[in-house]
Design a protein around this motif. Structure first.
Motif, PDB file in Angstrom:
ATOM      1  N   UNK A  70       4.338   0.131   9.456  1.00 18.74           N
ATOM      2  CA  UNK A  70       3.261   0.867   8.801  1.00 18.74           C
ATOM      3  C   UNK A  70       2.569   0.001   7.736  1.00 18.74           C
ATOM      4  N   UNK A  71       1.260   0.019   7.742  1.00 20.05           N
ATOM      5  CA  UNK A  71       0.527  -0.692   6.698  1.00 20.05           C
ATOM      6  C   UNK A  71       0.754  -0.012   5.353  1.00 20.05           C
ATOM      7  N   UNK A  72       0.997  -0.801   4.335  1.00 16.28           N
ATOM      8  CA  UNK A  72       1.241  -0.268   2.996  1.00 16.28           C
ATOM      9  C   UNK A  72      -0.098   0.166   2.395  1.00 16.28           C
ATOM     10  N   UNK A  73      -0.172   1.436   2.049  1.00 12.11           N
ATOM     11  CA  UNK A  73      -1.394   1.961   1.431  1.00 12.11           C
ATOM     12  C   UNK A  73      -1.012   2.676   0.135  1.00 12.11           C
ATOM     13  N   UNK A  74      -1.005   1.926  -0.936  1.00 10.39           N
ATOM     14  CA  UNK A  74      -0.705   2.473  -2.253  1.00 10.39           C
ATOM     15  C   UNK A  74      -1.731   1.940  -3.242  1.00 10.39           C
ATOM     16  N   UNK A  75      -1.812   2.583  -4.406  1.00 10.47           N
ATOM     17  CA  UNK A  75      -2.800   2.198  -5.409  1.00 10.47           C
ATOM     18  C   UNK A  75      -2.245   1.228  -6.450  1.00 10.47           C
ATOM     19  N   UNK A  76      -0.918   1.182  -6.567  1.00 11.33           N
ATOM     20  CA  UNK A  76      -0.272   0.282  -7.524  1.00 11.33           C
ATOM     21  C   UNK A  76       1.205   0.215  -7.174  1.00 11.33           C
ATOM     22  N   UNK A  77       1.882  -0.787  -7.722  1.00 10.51           N
ATOM     23  CA  UNK A  77       3.303  -0.934  -7.443  1.00 10.51           C
ATOM     24  C   UNK A  77       4.033  -1.452  -8.672  1.00 10.51           C
ATOM     25  N   UNK A  78       5.282  -1.014  -8.812  1.00 15.66           N
ATOM     26  CA  UNK A  78       6.157  -1.483  -9.889  1.00 15.66           C
ATOM     27  C   UNK A  78       7.291  -2.268  -9.227  1.00 15.66           C
TER      28      UNK A  78
END
Length: 296
Positions: A54-62
């Motif tokens: 799955x393609x990663x679709x997030x707005x930010x990451x920690x």
């Protein structure tokens, strides 16, 4: 907003769980990503990062951990994929800068080159160099080059022991890292910085051991900026020098020289001890900072 927590364990560790919970409590969708499962591609359509298929679709990451990596190739791959992710969205902390902080020697070198005080330190693969260094300095602390919680740190005053330690590590392709022992007054400091601001600081006291890590039995006592302004200042300067968004900075006072020194900067800090001592909850501060950064 979808915010990911990136760590290396199959199931989230305690700190990652607390960040995921804080993300949800702040009204956002929390996503957990396991570091080894991340892949990346580059093509005419641009950079894409995948989690399994799955393609990663997030707005930010920690970012909370790279994992225990047994080969240089695996380390380079993980950093490279995380850099690909950081080219698309804000990643806190930046993966390349996190790697510098994780390496005790490179961390101290960067701090020293920025004019910040650090203890006298040696990194070597030569047993004879280690032996001469301990003979000259008389008392040093051997530390794993990449490690945390005070695990593996050992006092060494015997030059022959340093020779044997370094020779043994050399035989398995590992360098040695020695730091001059500081005559601390029974405590040192942990300063927690988020977004260019100290959110809390504590004195770590251990009457039973020279190790002052909370994980090694030390107790925490809250410290205000008015009580230790130099400690606060060094914490801020260290995080700024390394270009980190958040970090735990360890600072010690040396009775022999009368000065403060930065021991380490942890880009993946634990916070239970600091929270108990100060009442501050770092996950909330980190999440609020990440949300603000993602919205800019």
């Amino acid at each position: 907003m979808r915010i990911a927590v990136v760590d290396y364990k199959k199931e989230p560790r305690k700190g990652s769980l607390e960040l995921l919970d804080s993300i949800s409590r702040h009204g956002h969708e929390a996503v957990y990503l396991k570091t080894p499962m991340l892949d990346a591609t580059v093509s005419r359509s641009g950079v894409k990062v995948y989690y399994s298929t799955e393609e990663v679709r997030v707005d930010a990451a920690i970012l909370r951990g790279l994992g225990f990596i047994t080969s240089l190739e695996a380390l380079v791959k993980r950093i490279g994929v995380l850099e690909a992710l950081a080219s698309l969205i804000p990643v806190v902390n930046d993966p390349s800068r996190s790697l510098v902080a994780r390496d005790k020697w490179r961390c101290l070198l960067h701090l020293h080159l920025k004019g910040l005080p650090v203890p006298e330190t040696l990194v070597t693969e030569n047993p004879f160099t280690a032996m001469r260094y301990v003979r000259e300095k008389q008392l040093v602390v051997y530390k794993p080059l990449m490690g945390s919680l005070g695990l593996g740190s050992t006092l060494i005053h015997d030059p022959d022991l340093a020779f044997n330690v370094t020779r043994g590590l050399m035989n398995i392709g590992q360098p040695s890292y020695y730091q001059v022992f500081l005559d601390k007054p029974g405590y040192d400091y942990r300063v927690f910085v988020v977004g260019g601001r100290v959110i809390g600081a504590m004195k770590r006291v251990n009457p039973y051991s020279w190790k002052t890590n909370v994980a090694q039995g030390a107790g925490g006592v809250a410290v205000k900026e008015s009580e230790e302004p130099e400690v606060y200042e060094l914490g801020l300067k260290a995080v700024e020098a390394l270009g980190l968004d958040y970090a735990g900075v360890d600072v010690a006072y040396d009775k022999a020289t009368g000065g403060y020194y930065i021991l380490e900067v942890n880009a993946f800090p634990q916070w239970e001890g600091l929270r108990s001592a100060t009442g501050v909850n770092p996950p909330d501060h980190i999440v609020e900072y990440v949300v603000e950064k993602a919205r800019k």
